[in-house]
Scaffold this motif. Structure first.
Motif, PDB file in Angstrom:
ATOM      1  N   PHE A  25      10.509  -3.286   7.291  1.00 60.25           N
ATOM      2  CA  PHE A  25      11.512  -4.288   6.474  1.00 60.25           C
ATOM      3  C   PHE A  25      10.853  -4.941   5.355  1.00 60.25           C
ATOM      4  N   TYR A  26       9.825  -5.554   5.513  1.00 61.27           N
ATOM      5  CA  TYR A  26       9.152  -6.421   4.391  1.00 61.27           C
ATOM      6  C   TYR A  26       8.918  -5.376   3.362  1.00 61.27           C
ATOM      7  N   MET A  27       8.880  -4.144   3.512  1.00 64.06           N
ATOM      8  CA  MET A  27       8.517  -3.371   2.495  1.00 64.06           C
ATOM      9  C   MET A  27       9.590  -3.172   1.762  1.00 64.06           C
ATOM     10  N   LEU A  28      10.706  -2.565   2.672  1.00 59.49           N
ATOM     11  CA  LEU A  28      12.130  -2.437   2.136  1.00 59.49           C
ATOM     12  C   LEU A  28      12.589  -3.586   1.455  1.00 59.49           C
ATOM     13  N   MET A  29      12.467  -4.775   1.690  1.00 58.14           N
ATOM     14  CA  MET A  29      13.075  -6.017   1.092  1.00 58.14           C
ATOM     15  C   MET A  29      12.442  -6.065  -0.203  1.00 58.14           C
ATOM     16  N   LEU A  30      10.935  -5.925  -0.304  1.00 60.67           N
ATOM     17  CA  LEU A  30      10.156  -5.985  -1.555  1.00 60.67           C
ATOM     18  C   LEU A  30      10.750  -4.889  -2.671  1.00 60.67           C
ATOM     19  N   TRP A  40       3.656  -0.779  -0.786  1.00 56.99           N
ATOM     20  CA  TRP A  40       3.219  -0.013   0.459  1.00 56.99           C
ATOM     21  C   TRP A  40       2.643  -1.103   1.630  1.00 56.99           C
ATOM     22  N   ASP A  41       3.081  -0.649   2.758  1.00 54.78           N
ATOM     23  CA  ASP A  41       2.304  -1.404   3.968  1.00 54.78           C
ATOM     24  C   ASP A  41       1.081  -0.962   3.878  1.00 54.78           C
ATOM     25  N   LYS A  42      -0.003  -2.051   3.968  1.00 52.70           N
ATOM     26  CA  LYS A  42      -1.262  -1.887   3.607  1.00 52.70           C
ATOM     27  C   LYS A  42      -1.953  -2.120   5.424  1.00 52.70           C
ATOM     28  N   SER A  43      -1.658  -3.125   6.135  1.00 54.78           N
ATOM     29  CA  SER A  43      -2.050  -3.317   7.507  1.00 54.78           C
ATOM     30  C   SER A  43      -1.167  -4.361   8.145  1.00 54.78           C
ATOM     31  N   SER A  44      -1.342  -3.750   9.587  1.00 57.00           N
ATOM     32  CA  SER A  44      -0.491  -4.795  10.243  1.00 57.00           C
ATOM     33  C   SER A  44      -1.064  -5.218  11.780  1.00 57.00           C
ATOM     34  N   LYS A  65       1.960  -8.662   8.987  1.00 61.57           N
ATOM     35  CA  LYS A  65       2.093  -7.447   7.893  1.00 61.57           C
ATOM     36  C   LYS A  65       1.185  -7.664   6.314  1.00 61.57           C
ATOM     37  N   LYS A  66       0.421  -6.837   6.183  1.00 59.15           N
ATOM     38  CA  LYS A  66      -0.192  -7.012   4.609  1.00 59.15           C
ATOM     39  C   LYS A  66       0.229  -5.761   3.699  1.00 59.15           C
ATOM     40  N   LEU A  67       0.965  -6.425   2.856  1.00 60.85           N
ATOM     41  CA  LEU A  67       1.535  -5.171   1.671  1.00 60.85           C
ATOM     42  C   LEU A  67       0.652  -5.324   0.465  1.00 60.85           C
ATOM     43  N   TYR A  68       0.729  -4.142  -0.072  1.00 56.68           N
ATOM     44  CA  TYR A  68       0.135  -3.703  -1.428  1.00 56.68           C
ATOM     45  C   TYR A  68       1.273  -3.800  -2.175  1.00 56.68           C
ATOM     46  N   ILE A  69       1.056  -4.281  -3.473  1.00 57.40           N
ATOM     47  CA  ILE A  69       2.213  -4.383  -4.530  1.00 57.40           C
ATOM     48  C   ILE A  69       1.404  -4.117  -5.933  1.00 57.40           C
ATOM     49  N   ARG A  70       2.117  -3.174  -6.659  1.00 59.36           N
ATOM     50  CA  ARG A  70       1.442  -3.180  -8.019  1.00 59.36           C
ATOM     51  C   ARG A  70       2.443  -2.522  -8.878  1.00 59.36           C
ATOM     52  N   LEU A  71       2.430  -3.055 -10.381  1.00 63.87           N
ATOM     53  CA  LEU A  71       3.219  -2.468 -11.200  1.00 63.87           C
ATOM     54  C   LEU A  71       2.951  -0.874 -11.247  1.00 63.87           C
ATOM     55  N   ARG A  72       4.042  -0.013 -11.413  1.00 63.08           N
ATOM     56  CA  ARG A  72       4.142   1.085 -11.132  1.00 63.08           C
ATOM     57  C   ARG A  72       3.136   1.678 -12.230  1.00 63.08           C
ATOM     58  N   LYS A  73       3.216   1.350 -13.482  1.00 62.14           N
ATOM     59  CA  LYS A  73       2.546   1.970 -14.636  1.00 62.14           C
ATOM     60  C   LYS A  73       0.860   1.790 -14.456  1.00 62.14           C
ATOM     61  N   TYR A  74       0.346   0.973 -13.336  1.00 61.23           N
ATOM     62  CA  TYR A  74      -1.076   0.984 -13.118  1.00 61.23           C
ATOM     63  C   TYR A  74      -1.424   1.599 -11.768  1.00 61.23           C
TER      64      TYR A  74
END
Length: 185
Positions: free
Chosen positions: A84-89, A100-104, A161-170
């Motif tokens: 759910f955190y991944m989906l909401m973000l 992406w989910d990175k770790s939990s 939950k730890k999530l990885y977030i990045r601008l798609r172009k990078y």
């Protein structure tokens, strides 16, 4: 040449633009609540509002999710909060970002002997914070914590939950997309 195919395409386009945003929360809830692993574990979305970054999920205790000592199975407790955190973000940040989910980590606090509930919320200022941190193209790692509580609001487990977030172009994951976004097709 028939006008029918052109009119049908226009109708489909207009429906997707005007009707699907109204139906999406209901269809999303229906789709997730009928996901086989969630049916088997007895997990149900009680409320979901992706625009507000809020999701409430519950799970009753039944014969399919009891562990060997008759309490809530730890894997089912974790499954309640997994996507759910991944989906909401993904929804709030939009298609310019990869998430992406990175770790939990799950910490079991007390045995779950009845219905349990998890209330996941993305703070209102979080999206702006992420956008600011990601604007230079570097990966952003964010942690979110949620308590799973029983009917008396006693904490049964805490999930981080730890999530990885990045601008798609990078990102090397440029092709990542949400199957949820495409469910109305």
């Amino acid at each position: 040449m028939s006008l029918l195919p052109k009119n049908l395409e226009t109708l489909k386009r207009n429906a997707k633009k005007n009707i699907m945003p109204l139906l999406t929360p209901y269809l999303l809830k229906l789709r997730i609540n009928t996901y086989a692993p969630y049916i088997g574990a007895g997990i149900k979305i009680e409320h979901i509002n992706l625009d507000q970054g809020l999701c409430v999920v519950s799970m009753g205790l039944n014969s399919l999710n009891k562990n060997i000592v008759g309490t809530q199975f730890g894997g089912s407790l974790y499954s309640m909060v997994d996507p759910f955190y991944m989906l909401m973000l993904m929804h709030q940040l939009g298609s310019s970002y990869v998430v992406w989910d990175k770790s939990s980590q799950i910490e079991f606090i007390a045995p779950g002997n009845n219905k349990v509930t998890a209330r996941m919320k993305i703070p209102s200022n979080e999206i702006k914070t992420i956008q600011e941190l990601a604007k230079n193209g570097e990966p952003v790692f964010r942690e979110y914590q949620v308590d799973i509580v029983d009917d008396q609001q006693k904490t049964i487990a805490t999930v981080t939950k730890k999530l990885y977030i990045r601008l798609r172009k990078y990102s090397k994951s440029k092709d990542q997309n949400s199957r949820i976004e495409n469910f109305e097709d």
